[in-house]
Design a protein around this motif. Structure first.
Motif, PDB file in Angstrom:
ATOM      1  N   SER A 123       0.809  -1.167  -0.047  1.00 44.03           N
ATOM      2  CA  SER A 123       0.033   0.019  -0.072  1.00 44.03           C
ATOM      3  C   SER A 123       0.945   1.125   0.283  1.00 44.03           C
ATOM      4  O   SER A 123       0.552   2.469  -0.542  1.00 44.03           O
ATOM      5  CB  SER A 123      -0.925  -0.061   1.295  1.00 44.03           C
ATOM      6  N   ILE A 124       2.018   1.221   0.720  1.00 43.22           N
ATOM      7  CA  ILE A 124       2.985   2.215   0.590  1.00 43.22           C
ATOM      8  C   ILE A 124       3.486   2.530  -0.930  1.00 43.22           C
ATOM      9  O   ILE A 124       3.554   3.767  -1.289  1.00 43.22           O
ATOM     10  CB  ILE A 124       3.875   2.309   1.658  1.00 43.22           C
ATOM     11  N   LYS A 126       2.112   1.443  -3.540  1.00 49.79           N
ATOM     12  CA  LYS A 126       1.238   2.076  -4.469  1.00 49.79           C
ATOM     13  C   LYS A 126       0.973   3.374  -4.410  1.00 49.79           C
ATOM     14  O   LYS A 126       0.894   4.134  -5.539  1.00 49.79           O
ATOM     15  CB  LYS A 126      -0.206   1.340  -4.370  1.00 49.79           C
ATOM     16  N   GLU A 127       1.070   4.015  -3.185  1.00 49.45           N
ATOM     17  CA  GLU A 127       0.949   5.481  -3.085  1.00 49.45           C
ATOM     18  C   GLU A 127       1.967   6.337  -3.474  1.00 49.45           C
ATOM     19  O   GLU A 127       1.781   7.398  -4.106  1.00 49.45           O
ATOM     20  CB  GLU A 127       0.545   5.706  -1.499  1.00 49.45           C
ATOM     21  N   LEU A 128       3.173   5.818  -3.114  1.00 46.04           N
ATOM     22  CA  LEU A 128       4.539   6.784  -3.390  1.00 46.04           C
ATOM     23  C   LEU A 128       4.915   6.387  -4.744  1.00 46.04           C
ATOM     24  O   LEU A 128       5.660   7.388  -5.382  1.00 46.04           O
ATOM     25  CB  LEU A 128       5.394   6.710  -2.366  1.00 46.04           C
ATOM     26  N   HIS A 129       4.795   5.256  -5.266  1.00 44.63           N
ATOM     27  CA  HIS A 129       5.663   4.773  -6.185  1.00 44.63           C
ATOM     28  C   HIS A 129       4.775   4.080  -7.220  1.00 44.63           C
ATOM     29  O   HIS A 129       4.791   2.532  -7.489  1.00 44.63           O
ATOM     30  CB  HIS A 129       6.690   3.773  -6.182  1.00 44.63           C
ATOM     31  N   PRO A 130       3.543   4.569  -7.722  1.00 43.53           N
ATOM     32  CA  PRO A 130       2.706   3.823  -8.587  1.00 43.53           C
ATOM     33  C   PRO A 130       3.250   2.862  -9.920  1.00 43.53           C
ATOM     34  O   PRO A 130       2.699   1.884 -10.038  1.00 43.53           O
ATOM     35  CB  PRO A 130       1.707   4.710  -8.850  1.00 43.53           C
ATOM     36  N   TYR A 133       4.784  -0.132  -8.529  1.00 46.46           N
ATOM     37  CA  TYR A 133       3.782  -1.082  -8.145  1.00 46.46           C
ATOM     38  C   TYR A 133       3.047  -1.801  -9.279  1.00 46.46           C
ATOM     39  O   TYR A 133       3.031  -2.858  -9.302  1.00 46.46           O
ATOM     40  CB  TYR A 133       2.493  -0.228  -7.198  1.00 46.46           C
ATOM     41  N   CYS A 207      10.546  -0.749   1.029  1.00 43.89           N
ATOM     42  CA  CYS A 207       9.301  -0.838   1.757  1.00 43.89           C
ATOM     43  C   CYS A 207       9.313  -1.840   2.794  1.00 43.89           C
ATOM     44  O   CYS A 207       8.704  -1.573   3.640  1.00 43.89           O
ATOM     45  CB  CYS A 207       8.206  -1.082   0.757  1.00 43.89           C
TER      46      CYS A 207
END
Length: 293
Positions: A123-124, A126-130, A133, A207
């Motif tokens: 989830s981290i 996905k938010e910071l490095h889409p 991800y 992460c």
């Protein structure tokens, strides 16, 4: 950290199954659960494992009871530190649950257990490095287990599976498969993807190893831990001395089946409650209106 999910051995083994439901609910909610007060014997630990379901036999045997004697061609049988990973990435269907119980550790120190919630780390990311991800969600990673001379395991298809597996209908993240030590050669990357993919796994590693992702615990004889191998990665610090560990794999389908059946008994949903008294609403003790059917 202050109050991790835990059930007592007596609860988990009680005949009324209420403690078993609490245990499995912990695993479903948090991805892991401790069991305290377990007799420090392989027999008691095996019996505890079988409370959930059939023990899954692999090339390492059915119920493991091992030391760092290099009896198997696997890093688990060494004293080395192991980074956060899931097991069985080289299987088409990795085990669902994994139970560990430290039986003894003499003449040495170290060997702390590491747990990382892969869903949280994802989830981290996905938010910071889409973009990273997305790569870990679509690039297939081949894997193998070749430590034993009598076996060579690779998943089907041999191209493997992405690190992050999603439900094809809902898009929900449902499985993490990551063990860098079992990863095979990335021969199917397009030329333009190579550097992007390696950059992505560097981000993934950051992460997984960030301070807020890692949960370290020094297991003691008498405390077992069960992890959801589709969600929680595990590892350990290096150690010395003689350390004896036992445990088992349990299939994901057996675990989910037991959880659903016990949920019907101890926490029936609104549909079950509303239809329980309707004529012919139950067949073999199960509501025909239950969404699970």
């Amino acid at each position: 950290m202050q109050s991790p999910p835990t059930v007592a051995y007596e609860e988990a083994m009680a005949a009324d199954d209420r403690g078993l439901y609490k245990w499995l609910s912990n695993i479903y909610k948090f991805g892991f659960s401790f069991v305290s007060g377990v007799p420090a014997t392989p027999e008691a630990t095996e019996e505890l494992s079988e409370r959930i379901g059939f023990i899954r036999e692999t090339q390492y045997g059915k119920f493991w009871d091992f030391t760092s004697d290099l009896a198997k061609g696997d890093t688990a049988y060494t004293t080395l530190a192991l980074g956060a990973h899931t097991d069985n990435t080289y299987f088409t269907d990795p085990c669902g649950l994994q139970l560990f119980h430290l039986l003894s550790h003499t003449d040495g120190t170290g060997g702390a257990t590491l747990l990382v919630d892969g869903f949280y780390a994802a989830s981290i990311m996905k938010e910071l490095h889409p973009e990273a991800y997305e790569l870990l969600s679509c690039v297939r990673v081949p894997a193998h287990a070749a430590g034993e001379p009598g076996s060579l395991y690779t998943p089907a298809p041999p191209t493997g599976y992405p690190v992050l597996g999603h439900d094809a209908v809902t898009g929900e993240l449902v499985q993490v498969r990551w063990n860098n030590d079992d990863r095979s050669v990335m021969t199917r990357l397009e030329a333009g993807e190579v550097e992007k993919w390696y950059d992505a796994i560097r981000v993934w590693n950051k992460c997984l190893t960030s301070a807020d992702s890692e949960y370290w615990v020094q297991l003691q004889p008498g405390t077992a831990v069960v992890v959801d191998n589709h969600r929680v990665l595990h590892g350990r610090s290096a150690f010395d001395g003689k350390r004896r560990m036992c445990g088992a794999y349990i299939g994901v389908d057996e675990y989910r089946s037991k959880l659903v059946v016990l949920g019907e008994k101890f926490a029936p949903d609104a549909v079950l409650q509303a239809t329980k008294d309707l004529p012919e609403a139950n067949v073999n003790g199960r509501s025909i209106w239950n969404p699970a059917l």
